[in-house]
Each structure stands twice: as structure tokens, then as C-alpha cells.
Design an enzyme around this catalytic site. Structure first.
Site, PDB file in Angstrom:
ATOM      1  N   GLU A 144      15.651  -6.111 -24.868  1.00 25.70           N
ATOM      2  CA  GLU A 144      16.258  -5.254 -23.852  1.00 25.70           C
ATOM      3  C   GLU A 144      17.637  -5.813 -23.569  1.00 25.70           C
ATOM      4  O   GLU A 144      17.776  -6.903 -23.000  1.00 25.70           O
ATOM      5  CB  GLU A 144      15.442  -5.222 -22.559  1.00 25.70           C
ATOM      6  CG  GLU A 144      16.054  -4.281 -21.539  1.00 25.70           C
ATOM      7  CD  GLU A 144      15.574  -4.502 -20.124  1.00 25.70           C
ATOM      8  OE1 GLU A 144      16.295  -4.090 -19.189  1.00 25.70           O
ATOM      9  OE2 GLU A 144      14.503  -5.107 -19.951  1.00 25.70           O
ATOM     10  N   GLU A 181      12.965   1.754 -12.681  1.00 24.12           N
ATOM     11  CA  GLU A 181      11.829   2.200 -13.471  1.00 24.12           C
ATOM     12  C   GLU A 181      10.483   1.845 -12.856  1.00 24.12           C
ATOM     13  O   GLU A 181      10.408   1.023 -11.946  1.00 24.12           O
ATOM     14  CB  GLU A 181      11.908   1.603 -14.890  1.00 24.12           C
ATOM     15  CG  GLU A 181      11.640   0.118 -14.989  1.00 24.12           C
ATOM     16  CD  GLU A 181      12.867  -0.750 -14.799  1.00 24.12           C
ATOM     17  OE1 GLU A 181      12.805  -1.937 -15.158  1.00 24.12           O
ATOM     18  OE2 GLU A 181      13.881  -0.257 -14.268  1.00 24.12           O
ATOM     19  N   CYS A 188      20.836  -4.108 -15.383  1.00 23.28           N
ATOM     20  CA  CYS A 188      21.223  -3.376 -16.594  1.00 23.28           C
ATOM     21  C   CYS A 188      21.031  -1.874 -16.467  1.00 23.28           C
ATOM     22  O   CYS A 188      21.648  -1.108 -17.201  1.00 23.28           O
ATOM     23  CB  CYS A 188      20.455  -3.908 -17.807  1.00 23.28           C
ATOM     24  SG  CYS A 188      18.669  -3.828 -17.625  1.00 23.28           S
ATOM     25  N   PRO A 227      13.438 -19.937 -19.482  1.00 25.62           N
ATOM     26  CA  PRO A 227      14.143 -19.259 -18.383  1.00 25.62           C
ATOM     27  C   PRO A 227      15.652 -19.385 -18.558  1.00 25.62           C
ATOM     28  O   PRO A 227      16.143 -20.223 -19.333  1.00 25.62           O
ATOM     29  CB  PRO A 227      13.680 -20.031 -17.137  1.00 25.62           C
ATOM     30  CG  PRO A 227      12.545 -20.898 -17.588  1.00 25.62           C
ATOM     31  CD  PRO A 227      12.750 -21.150 -19.043  1.00 25.62           C
ATOM     32  N   GLU A 284      19.184 -20.738 -17.764  1.00 27.84           N
ATOM     33  CA  GLU A 284      19.645 -22.013 -17.202  1.00 27.84           C
ATOM     34  C   GLU A 284      20.313 -21.823 -15.842  1.00 27.84           C
ATOM     35  O   GLU A 284      20.523 -22.796 -15.097  1.00 27.84           O
ATOM     36  CB  GLU A 284      20.602 -22.722 -18.167  1.00 27.84           C
ATOM     37  CG  GLU A 284      21.838 -21.944 -18.554  1.00 27.84           C
ATOM     38  CD  GLU A 284      21.654 -21.109 -19.817  1.00 27.84           C
ATOM     39  OE1 GLU A 284      22.632 -20.989 -20.579  1.00 27.84           O
ATOM     40  OE2 GLU A 284      20.547 -20.554 -20.013  1.00 27.84           O
TER      41      GLU A 284
END
Length: 478
Positions: free
Chosen positions: A248, A441, A282, A174, A176
Site C-alpha cells: 500500500e 475506509e 494516504c 516498525p 524508526e
């Protein structure tokens, strides 16, 4: 302050090292917890557990794997509120969005479980008499997943879901910045006696834990979501072993507003796409190209909409539309890009500075007009609640400017004309295009970027097949 450990082979285990990472609430700056900066030995232990578990897991019928994913989804739905509050505390998103993230995570696992009976191979015609050619799809082995901080809980499922249904196992690092939600995920695994070794979590920094994971010869594929710079570093680390990559990366999504557009709709959708998660997504609309005939009307209405945006500490006020930026570095980047644009001649319509709210990384909702294609605010990813606007003469100029980017993830266009929309879809060079709606999306689509926005993609059939490799068998009848 709470201290958390790694999750390896079905149980929480302390790190072999003594370095810890402190995690703070970006709304207040308060210390939340700490996690280990895991060592190479920690990562190797997690990979070994995943490797051992994968041997038996791939032999399980896919329908059995699906049953386990559905059970996990059901357990997540029973814990929406506590998980959502952890996400909001460590990441700063609104509670409403955090709840949606947790619900969507469960839905995503259910969706991936549906593929248990749908993964297909092929039978091909041979050039030789009496021969049949089979194409089988096989698991890759152990997947390495490296997560960002902006949708941290969902990204666990986006990587673990397709990995597990296809017979792989996974080791996840994951961010930090947001490790606590991953701990909550692991607590659910432990409570439901999830088979050990299928999902392993190691905490740490990219320069230490991430490098140990990406450089391992025992990892079959690295699935990473994050920045271009980090993606480039992962490619370099993985190059020695020719490890498959699924990346990605960043985005600089253009939104094109034509003169015939529904201006009120475009304002509402672009604002929604920009302020969600404080603009730290993003696929958010990062730059707007508006046809000159309606530029003044659009800018005025968008400015009013952004100026009226309600923001603040999402744990104190559930009505806020966005919370803080993730950290000081993220705040300084937004500040720098806005300042650079103003120096270059952009006009500040609203916002443009740090909020007066104390303790957190709050940046005011900001609109910039008079921007030009050469400005950094147009070419570089902002990742904050800032909308720069460029006036264009026509669709030709809008498409040219939109395509003039190192990024190629998402895009959008607002128009009432079908021919205009179809032409934009044919000529715009992005992995996704949204027409007359906000940028977000669907799990059954395929979320994939062009150019520096990534390699491969996620979601749907095509995202699932990223986690499989092909095996061709030539069978000659005797």
C-alpha cells in the site's frame, strides 16, 4: 531517556549491533527514547523464531487461532489510554484520534478472528470421470511486515491479524519514527504469555533492517505500507527470491465538487479528510476539483473552515484538531510544494507558513486557489494540512484531471445527482471512491490502490486471502 530492545521469540533481546536510533516528540523536539538499528543477524534470529513457530501454528485449528486473537484484542482494550499517549507523544496525532486507533486495532483483531470459521476452499468439476478437484487455501509461512509512522499501532494488527488467523507467523519492522507503541504491543504479548515466535518485532532503518528483512529467502510475503520510493526499493530487494508483495503506497486523492453538491457538507467532509492526522494519511483528499459555478462559494467557505481550525500540542490541549508534522523533512516538503504553487500563480487564501508555536513541526492550515493541473502541488503527494483547489467546467474535465495521476488509491465526489455519482464511479480510475462523505475506509471493505498506489490490498475477505496461497489437488477414484 528510555532504551528499548527487539522482541524475538516471546522476549525482549538486545541487538547484536551497537547502533541506536533516537526518537523525538515532533510537538516539542524532545528526546523520547532510542531503539536499535537492528543487524542482519537480528533479523535472521527473528525469522528463525517465526519459522519454527509457524510449523506448529498452522496445525492449530483456525478457531483456536481466533481465540488467541480475541484474547489479545481484549487485553489491548484494557490499555487504551497508556498506548494512546505513547502514540501521541511519538507521532503527534491528537489524543482522541490515538484512542480511536487503539480501539480500532482491537476491533480489527476481533474482526479477523471471525474469519476462523469462514476461510473457504473450493470443489471443482473435473473433465475426467471419477475425479474430483479440490482447491485448498494454505498459509504462506513467515510474513515480513514493514510499517509506516502515521497509524503505527493499527498497522501492527492490519498485518499480524490476517497473518495469524491464516496460519502464518510474522516479523514486523516498525517505523524508526514511531517504535515505542510497538514496544507497548510487545509488552502486552509478554504479559499474556502469547505463544513465542508468532509475532516478532525488530527495530531499525529501512536501509539496514528493512533490507535484511525484504531480501531474506525465508520470507514468504512482504506486506508494506509507505511511500512509492520505498515500495520500489522493496520490490528490487525482494526480486531475487521472487517474494510475494503486498504494497500500500502513496495517494493523491481527488475530491470532485459538482455545482449541485451540498456545499456545506462538502466543505465539512473535505476539511475533515484533510486535517485528520495533520493531513498525513494516504487516503486524505489531496486536491479538489470544483465546478466553476460554485467555485467562489466553495473556496470562501472552505477557507473559513480551515482558518478556524484549532491545532497545537495534542498532549497539552485535547481540543486541538491536529498536531505537528512528523519531522523536519516532512515539514520541508510541505513548505516546498506550497512555495512552488505560489510562484506558479496560485493564490494563498489562508495559512502558507510555519506556525509561530515553538518547538514543533507545525504548519498552518492552508488553502490555495487558482491552482492548475501542471503544478507540483496537484501532482505530488503533500502529506500536510494543505488543500489546493482547481476550477473545472464540468464532470468530463473533473474526471480527466482526477485520472491524470501516477496514484490511484482513493477518490471522492460530492453531488446530489445519482447519475453523476454512478458515472464518476464507472470512469474514475481509483481503488476507492467516497460519495458525499470523508475519505476513511471500513475494515470489511478492501483497501487497495491502482497504478503506483500499490499491489494487492488489505481488509475484508479479499485482504485476508492475500495471506494465503492455493493448493490444487486432483483426486482420482480408483
Amino acid at each position: 531517556m528510555k532504551s528499548f530492545d527487539n522482541f524475538i521469540n516471546g522476549r525482549f533481546v538486545p541487538s547484536a549491533g551497537d547502533q541506536r536510533i533516537e526518537v523525538r516528540n515532533p510537538s516539542t523536539g524532545e528526546l523520547i527514547c532510542n531503539v536499535p538499528d537492528s543487524t542482519q543477524a537480528d533479523v535472521e534470529s527473528a525469522i528463525a523464531a517465526a519459522e519454527q513457530a509457524q510449523k506448529a501454528w498452522e496445525k492449530e485449528p483456525a478457531a483456536s487461532r481466533a481465540k488467541l486473537l480475541r484474547a489479545l484484542a481484549a487485553r489491548i482494550r484494557q490499555n487504551v489510554e497508556p498506548i494512546a499517549r505513547v502514540i501521541t507523544e511519538e507521532q503527534g496525532k491528537t489524543l482522541g484520534l490515538a484512542r480511536v486507533e487503539v480501539d480500532f486495532t482491537a476491533d480489527y483483531l476481533d474482526y479477523m478472528a471471525e474469519w476462523g470459521r469462514r476461510i473457504e476452499g473450493e470443489i471443482l468439476e473435473s473433465d475426467r470421470p471419477g475425479e474430483t478437484i479440490f482447491l485448498f487455501r494454505r498459509p504462506i509461512g513467515v510474513i515480513g511486515g514493514i510499517l509506516p509512522w502515521n497509524f503505527p499501532f493499527f498497522l501492527i494488527a492490519r498485518k499480524a491479524g490476517p497473518a495469524l488467523i491464516t496460519g502464518n507467523t510474522i516479523v514486523i519492522k516498525p517505523s524508526e519514527e514511531t517504535p515505542h507503541n510497538a514496544v507497548k504491543f510487545c509488552e502486552i504479548l509478554q504479559e499474556m504469555n502469547f505463544p513465542p515466535g508468532l509475532i516478532n518485532i525488530v527495530h531499525g532503518k529501512g536501509s539496514s533492517t528493512g533490507r535484511a528483512l525484504t531480501s531474506s529467502s525465508k520470507i514468504g510475503m512482504i506486506s508494506f505500507t509507505g511511500s512509492v520510493d520505498t515500495g520500489s526499493a522493496i520490490m528490487a530487494a525482494a526480486a531475487k527470491n521472487i517474494t510475494k508483495l503486498n504494497l500500500e503506497l502513496g495517494g493523491k486523492a481527488p475530491a470532485i465538487v459538482m455545482a449541485d453538491a451540498d456545499i456545506d457538507l462538502s466543505v465539512q467532509a473535505i476539511k475533515a479528510s484533510r486535517v485528520i492526522n495533520s493531513g498525513q494519511v494516504c487516503n486524505c483528499a489531496e486536491r479538489v476539483y470544483v465546478q466553476r459555478k460554485v467555485a467562489a462559494e466553495f473556496a470562501e467557505k472552505l477557507t473559513d473552515a480551515m482558518r478556524s481550525t484549532h491545532y497545537g500540542d495534542p498532549l497539552q490541549d485535547e481540543t486541538v484538531e491536529y498536531g505537528p508534522l512528523i519531522n523536519e523533512a516532512g515539514f520541508r516538503k510541505v513548505e516546498r510544494l506550497v512555495g512552488s504553487a505560489l510562484k506558479a500563480g496560485a493564490e494563498l487564501r489562508t495559512g502558507g507558513k510555519r506556525s509561530e508555536q515553538a518547538g514543533g513541526y507545525y504548519y498552518e492550515p492552508t488553502v490555495l486557489t487558482g491552482c492548475t493541473q501542471e503544478m507540483d502541488v496537484i501532482s505530488q503527494e503533500i502529506f500536510g494540512p494543505v488543500i489546493p483547489i482547481v476550477e473545472v467546467e464540468d464532470l468530463d474535465e473533473a474526471i480527466t484531471f482526477a485520472n491524470d495521476s501516477d496514484y490511484g488509491l482513493t477518490s471522492s465526489i460530492y453531488t446530489r445527482d445519482l447519475n453523476t455519482a454512478l458515472r464518476a464511479c464507472q470512469e474514475i480510475r481509483f481503488g476507492e471512491t467516497y460519495i458525499n462523505r470523508e475519505n476513511f475506509e471500513a475494515m470489511q471493505g478492501f483497501h487497495a490502490g491502482w497504478r503506483k498506489s500499490g499491489i494487492g490490498g488489505a481488509d475484508g475477505k479479499h485482504g485476508l486471502y492475500e495471506f494465503l496461497q492455493t493448493h490444487i489437488v486432483y483426486m482420482q477414484r480408483s
